[in-house]
Design an enzyme around this catalytic site. Structure first.
Site, mmCIF file in Angstrom:
data_model
loop_
_atom_site.group_PDB
_atom_site.id
_atom_site.type_symbol
_atom_site.label_atom_id
_atom_site.label_comp_id
_atom_site.label_asym_id
_atom_site.label_seq_id
_atom_site.Cartn_x
_atom_site.Cartn_y
_atom_site.Cartn_z
ATOM 1 N N ASN A 210 10.812 115.535 -52.104
ATOM 2 C CA ASN A 210 10.454 115.830 -50.722
ATOM 3 C C ASN A 210 11.717 116.006 -49.898
ATOM 4 O OD1 ASN A 210 8.040 115.920 -48.840
ATOM 5 N ND2 ASN A 210 9.397 114.542 -47.722
ATOM 6 N N GLU A 211 11.815 117.151 -49.255
ATOM 7 C CA GLU A 211 12.936 117.410 -48.344
ATOM 8 C C GLU A 211 14.273 116.915 -48.890
ATOM 9 O OE1 GLU A 211 11.777 116.110 -44.396
ATOM 10 O OE2 GLU A 211 10.629 117.960 -44.137
ATOM 11 N N GLU B 114 4.325 121.929 -44.640
ATOM 12 C CA GLU B 114 3.953 120.901 -43.663
ATOM 13 C C GLU B 114 4.089 121.463 -42.253
ATOM 14 O OE1 GLU B 114 6.301 117.329 -43.741
ATOM 15 O OE2 GLU B 114 6.350 117.283 -45.923
ATOM 16 N N HIS C 91 2.001 109.477 -36.153
ATOM 17 C CA HIS C 91 2.255 110.915 -36.338
ATOM 18 C C HIS C 91 0.916 111.640 -36.388
ATOM 19 C CE1 HIS C 91 3.550 114.693 -38.132
ATOM 20 N NE2 HIS C 91 4.807 114.337 -37.914
#
Ligand code: GLA
Ligand code: ZN
Length: 667
Positions: free
Chosen positions: A151-152, A309, A360
């Site tokens: 991820n990222e 995302e 979030h």
């Protein structure tokens, strides 16, 4: 391999392991809500390592089996992640080499995520083991559609292993230490190394100034991360050779050469979190997203990419986390599609009850209900994507390429001249992108290694470093009839950051027909100007003083001591031409100038704030009219257009509502 799915994807990050004790309620509700929202794909396993391997060598895939089965049973596909983005505490405790070291050579403690050492052999082994098991277990699972690697991915580590790999990387690149000393100009300040072992990564307690060492470290760190990515995908390629791989890239990110990483993926994907303002500033927000969508499409070789995302409502990491106005979500999702994405995905599907991202935005918010505005808007996006299924797999075909190169970006970051540390490379590339949007053009982002043969125009702002082979490719491009537009700070250094000299000139000189003598840095009280095509334009921040070798002057400075010297020129070269803009100007000039000199036609004439992009199937052209403004706009085409959703024939003038994107095709 190429990623292709016959529908546009709609979904997002799904972490049901947070609700392991409520499988009968929450997990079931998740599937119901997902279907209700028109979701056809969910990304699973992204941060699941401690559930998949609760102790070293003890694996538990039973819950993931259930998740995958649930997806399949409900007609959904899985974007299945490798879990290396966050590791369990036991792993760090048992194998401390997985923890990164800072540039001050301090080993980090366990915590956060996205911070493993990419050189750690323990990490490599543990990641390979778990990735192998995932691949073996789910290789034939009907839900498995795509691998989401980690991820990222981000950043560097300065541990002894990374130092060792850095030295090996240097040996590979430079061969001998003498060659490295020559390329790095180490005769300066007595910096000549006797062996590769003497070299350390840049550090606040060591080397802080050498542009060559710092650039080499950036290149190495990027390559080391790409190497780790390849290690991660090796078992997946072995057991699931037909399942494509991607990793989610980030907005604005500087530390990895995304064009280089992109070549290792089957489909590029990214995470876009625009900070919408709810007022007239949304035009600029939208333009910024447009730019990054185009960058990511370029990174993926101009094939359809994925929006992996985005937030379905607010984020939680801004100082002020505002809600979006109704309609913004649809705009945001459709904008991705309009730039070539085959998906609209969110972070996250269901908000957790705790943890740092409990507030979030999520499709299902923290109270667990679908009776929210966000849910309704997500469902509307789902419905729209179904209606626009025909767009899946369609491609862009732009004739204009805009150069944005990570190596140039890094070289300019390290360049101690003019506006030290603030050369505004990215902003400058973006201002050209903006100007093209304003004029109704679609544009492809490329770097200096990309094939240019399909373009008619190449815009290369601030091409400070000409990487090996780029000069030749650019010359060929112009020779064959292409139009090249270059600017100040072009072709100063070669791939090794060594300046070009008259005896070894910049390959851009022959194309521009200019020789740059000096470059002035203007401060916020100092300006110049030039007159072109009956208008006066302001010069700010950077102004090159050059003399003509073979070019023709189109405009000259009007004010400072270099008054009368050319600041806009054109040079004919082969069958093409090269324009050179010697100074930083207002964006209004770029708009006027491009309108005049571009020989390719725009997609449409657009009203203020509106822009246009297009995608093509074998038979049809789909045109998207974007209006991020909070008032209606329009696009005027050369021929009559039809609205894809309503079937209505519109004629040449296509109105577009405030904050919306209209999808058209030729009538
Ligand atoms: C990133 C990460 C996600 C999440 C979001 C929040 O994109 O990949 O895990 O943290 O940010 O905006
Ligand atoms: Zn390391």
């Amino acid at each position: 391999m190429r990623f292709h799915y016959p529908e546009l994807l709609h979904g997002g990050d799904y972490n049901p392991e947070q609700w392991m004790e409520q499988k009968d309620t929450i997990w079931k509700e998740d599937m119901r809500y997902a279907k209700e929202a028109g979701i056809n794909t969910l990304s699973v396993g992204i941060f699941s390592w401690s559930y998949l391997e609760p102790e070293d060598g003890v694996y538990d895939f039973s819950w993931m089996d259930e998740v995958m089965d649930n997806l399949a049973a409900n007609g959904m596909k899985a974007v299945l992640a490798t879990p290396s983005g966050a590791r369990p505490p036991w792993l760090a405790k048992k194998y401390p080499s997985v923890l990164r070291m800072t540039d001050k050579r301090e080993r980090r403690l366990y915590g956060d995520r996205h911070n493993a050492c990419y050189s750690s052999l323990d990490y490599e082994r543990k990641v390979t083991e778990i990735n192998t098991r995932l691949a073996q277990r789910y290789k034939d699972h009907p839900a498995l559609m795509l691998w989401h690697i980690s991820n990222e991915y981000a950043n560097d580590c300065h541990c002894p292993l990374c130092q060792q790999r850095f030295r090996e990387w240097l040996k590979e690149r430079y061969g001998t230490i003498e060659n490295l000393n020559r390329c790095w100009w180490n005769g300066f300040w007595s910096h000549r190394f006797n062996s590769f072992d003497e070299i350390e990564s840049p550090s606040r307690i060591g080397e802080t100034t050498s542009p060559e060492l710092k650039l080499a470290w950036r290149r190495f760190s990027s390559d080391n991360l790409i190497r780790f990515f390849k290690t991660e995908i090796a078992p997946l390629r072995q057991y699931t050779p037909d399942v494509p791989v991607t990793t989610n890239l980030m907005y604005h990110f500087n530390e990895v050469d995304y064009f280089k990483l992109g070549r290792e993926m089957d489909v590029a994907s990214w995470d876009n979190y625009p900070v919408w303002k709810g007022d007239e500033r949304d035009v600029a927000v939208s333009r910024d997203s447009a730019f990054w969508h185009d960058v990511i499409r370029g990174v993926g070789g101009q094939k359809p990419f994925l929006l992996m995302e985005s937030s379905p409502s607010s984020v939680n990491w801004q100082p002020i986390n505002r809600l979006r106005m109704p309609g913004t979500l649809m705009y945001q999702g459709m904008q991705a599609i309009a730039h070539g994405s085959d998906s609209v995905q969110y972070f996250q599907f269901r908000a957790g009850r705790g943890g740092s991202e409990q507030y979030h935005g999520a499709v299902i918010d923290r109270t667990g209900t679908n009776q929210t505005r966000t849910f309704r808007e997500v469902a509307q996006v789902g419905q729209r994507l179904k209606e626009l299924k025909c767009l899946a797999g369609t491609q862009t075909r732009n004739e204009i390429a805009l150069l944005f190169d990570w190596n140039v970006r890094w070289a300019l970051d390290e360049a101690s001249l003019l506006h030290k540390g603030n050369q505004k490379y990215l902003e400058t590339v973006q201002s050209f992108h903006n100007a093209l949007c304003t004029l109704g053009y679609g544009v492809d982002l490329v770097d200096e290694t990309c094939d240019l043969s399909s373009y008619r125009v190449l815009i290369a702002p601030m091409a400070y470093m000409t990487r090996d082979g780029f000069g030749e490719r650019a010359a060929q491009f112009v020779q064959n009839g292409g139009t090249l537009i270059t600017t100040y700070l072009g072709g100063y250094v070669n791939e090794e950051l060594l300046t070009y000299m008259d005896a070894d000139p910049s390959p851009l000189n022959a194309l521009t027909g200019m020789h740059v003598d000096e470059c002035d840095a203007l401060d916020d009280r100092t300006f110049d100007a030039f007159d072109w095509n009956g208008k006066r334009y302001q010069v700010k921040e950077m102004a090159e003083i050059s003399h003509i070798t073979t070019a023709e002057a189109l405009a000259a400075y009007t004010q400072r001591f270099y008054k009368g010297t050319p600041c806009l020129t054109v040079n004919h070269y082969g069958d093409g031409r090269c324009y050179y803009i010697a100074a930083r100007t207002e964006e209004a000039f770029l708009v006027d100038f491009l309108r005049e000199v571009l020989t390719v036609s725009p997609l449409a004439q657009v009203s203020e704030g509106v822009s246009v992009t297009a995608r093509f199937s074998d038979e049809k052209r789909y045109v998207f009219v974007h209006n991020p403004a909070h008032e209606p706009g329009q696009a005027v085409f050369e021929s009559s257009m039809r609205d894809v959703l309503t079937g209505e024939e519109l004629g040449k003038v296509c109105p577009v509502d405030a904050l919306s994107i209209r999808v058209l095709t030729d009538a």
